[in-house]
Design an enzyme around this catalytic site. Structure first.
Site, PDB file in Angstrom:
ATOM      1  N   HIS A 170       3.970 -85.981  15.390  1.00 35.31           N
ATOM      2  CA  HIS A 170       4.384 -86.194  13.997  1.00 35.31           C
ATOM      3  C   HIS A 170       3.423 -87.110  13.239  1.00 35.31           C
ATOM      4  O   HIS A 170       3.479 -87.186  12.004  1.00 35.31           O
ATOM      5  CB  HIS A 170       5.802 -86.775  13.966  1.00 35.31           C
ATOM      6  N   ASP A 388       6.581 -63.225  11.903  1.00 35.99           N
ATOM      7  CA  ASP A 388       6.588 -62.018  12.739  1.00 35.99           C
ATOM      8  C   ASP A 388       5.312 -62.049  13.586  1.00 35.99           C
ATOM      9  O   ASP A 388       4.207 -61.977  13.061  1.00 35.99           O
ATOM     10  CB  ASP A 388       6.624 -60.787  11.833  1.00 35.99           C
TER      11      ASP A 388
END
Length: 446
Positions: A170, A388
């Site tokens: 992070h 996808d």
């Protein structure tokens, strides 16, 4: 008992020539403030590709195909194949950090749970605990990126599905950068070798020119960090789904109550959730309660930071109210308080935060952030369901155990456009009470 079998672990590197790469990327106050919290852990669930779909993945297995496309993605997001470097500054007894684009590589793990189905993950009332083991680097803090990978991917095969779980440091990425990486990887995986819909990430730190000097010196000494992990109370996670229609009703109600049209859909839903959690925690009327909302700052500063900026560009908005004010005033008043606090995060506020932080660096721990507060991270604007990889769209998104505590509400876009999902991490008692809270449940999709 269902458990995860680990099949293989490998290192995936960028194939780009080291001479073409920026070697060093400075960490900013936005990045450094996160040294003592957990990594970002987000993953998406798919049905397994059919045999004909798998054949279209250029003849390789799904796992090999994902490794190859990940390597090509790291040609573009090469800092994620690097490590953090900590420099000890003897002259003033401080430390400095930067990302070394060393191409030591990302971790890639292939795992299986043969007897677990997609339905076993999606159908229960609460998110099954096994989902936490679909992610790597659990309970590793961001500063440990000096020796651990900055990106770790676990691909878990289920009986009828595949879960791609990504763990990212992070201090190197925020949610915007994380999903930019994920979107680029999925586009490369489904056959676009140079992704057309994704601009490459931008590593320059020009915004900080004239405000601060790099590297930033901070009073950070790893040997002074407590390793004691407090045992959290038993928490559960439940996904609350708000349909586009129900969100529109909440937004209209909040704005009508306040005679305004400034309250956004997200602010109305946040207000609705906050009121229900506080109502069901049965706190005393004069107790102060807090809601921290992570606000993306890329478009709020002048000139705006490009969306492709790789790193953190967020501030915490903190809304405080007493329990009686929160519950007596109604949804509109609560949503308006959230709206005002988020609106106050201006370009001037960012500049002041950065200048003040360098003078007095503050690196909160998770317990400091979570104290007596709800916290919402992530965004309904992230492109989650467009990922996808070559055999169809995802069917769900889930996050790992990183940065979870009693009161963490993670927001995602829902599958249907305009809807939102909130992954609520709370005590089982509060989640049960919310399920019996007619005012709260009325606004949820049936």
């Amino acid at each position: 008992m269902t458990h995860v079998r680990y099949i293989s672990t490998s290192t995936v590197q960028s194939a780009a020539s080291p001479n073409e790469l920026t070697r060093r990327i400075e960490l900013t106050p936005w990045d450094l403030q996160l040294l003592l919290v957990d990594h970002i852990q987000k993953g998406i669930l798919f049905f397994k590709p059919t045999p004909s779909q798998e054949k279209e993945l250029k003849g390789s297995s799904v796992i090999d195909h994902l490794k190859t496309s990940l390597s090509r993605t790291l040609d573009i997001f090469y800092p994620l194949a690097g490590r953090l470097v900590m420099v000890e500054n003897d002259d003033d007894k401080t430390s400095s950090f930067f990302v070394d684009c060393s191409n030591l590589g990302a971790q890639f793990v292939h795992a299986m749970v043969d007897d677990l189905t997609v339905a076993d993950i999606l159908d229960p009332i609460y998110v099954p605990d096994i989902v936490n083991s679909f992610f790597l680097l659990n309970s590793v803090l961001n500063y440990e990126g000096i020796s651990k990978p900055l990106l770790a991917v676990q691909v878990t095969e289920l009986a009828d599905g595949i879960f791609i779980g990504c763990t990212a440091n992070h201090c190197v990425v925020d949610g915007s950068s994380f999903w930019h990486f994920f979107n680029t990887w999925s586009e490369i995986s489904r056959g676009n070798s140079s992704p057309t819909s994704q601009s490459p990430p931008i590593f320059q730190r020009c915004f900080f020119d004239g405000i601060i000097d790099f590297p930033i010196h901070i009073p950070f000494h790893p040997n002074e960090i407590s390793n004691e992990k407090s045992i959290p109370p038993p928490l559960k996670q439940k996904v609350f789904h708000f349909s586009k229609k129900k969100i529109a009703l909440l937004k209209a109600k909040a704005n009508a109550e306040m005679g305004t049209n400034n309250i956004s859909s997200l602010q109305a839903v946040l207000g609705h959730l906050w009121r229900s959690v506080v109502r069901n925690r049965r706190c005393s009327a004069n107790q102060e309660v807090h809601y921290r909302v992570i606000v993306g700052m890329r478009q709020r500063i002048q000139p705006p930071l490009p969306e492709e900026y790789l790193g953190n560009a967020v501030l915490f908005a903190k809304v405080t109210a007493t329990v009686d004010n929160l519950l007596d005033h109604g949804l509109g008043w609560v949503a308006r308080q959230i709206n005002k606090e988020i609106a106050s995060k201006t370009a001037e506020e960012v500049k002041k935060f950065i200048e003040d932080w360098v003078k007095a660096p503050n690196m909160p721990t998770l317990s400091g952030i979570a104290s007596n507060a709800l916290v919402t991270g992530s965004s309904p604007r992230f492109n989650v369901y467009g990922n996808d990889f070559g055999w169809g769209r995802p069917i769900a998104v889930r996050s790992g155990v990183g940065n979870k505590f009693d009161g963490k509400l993670t927001v995602f876009p829902g599958v249907e456009e305009g809807s939102m999902d909130f992954e609520a991490c709370l005590s089982p008692e509060i989640l049960e009470a919310m399920a019996d809270d007619a005012e709260f449940m009325e606004a949820l999709a049936s």
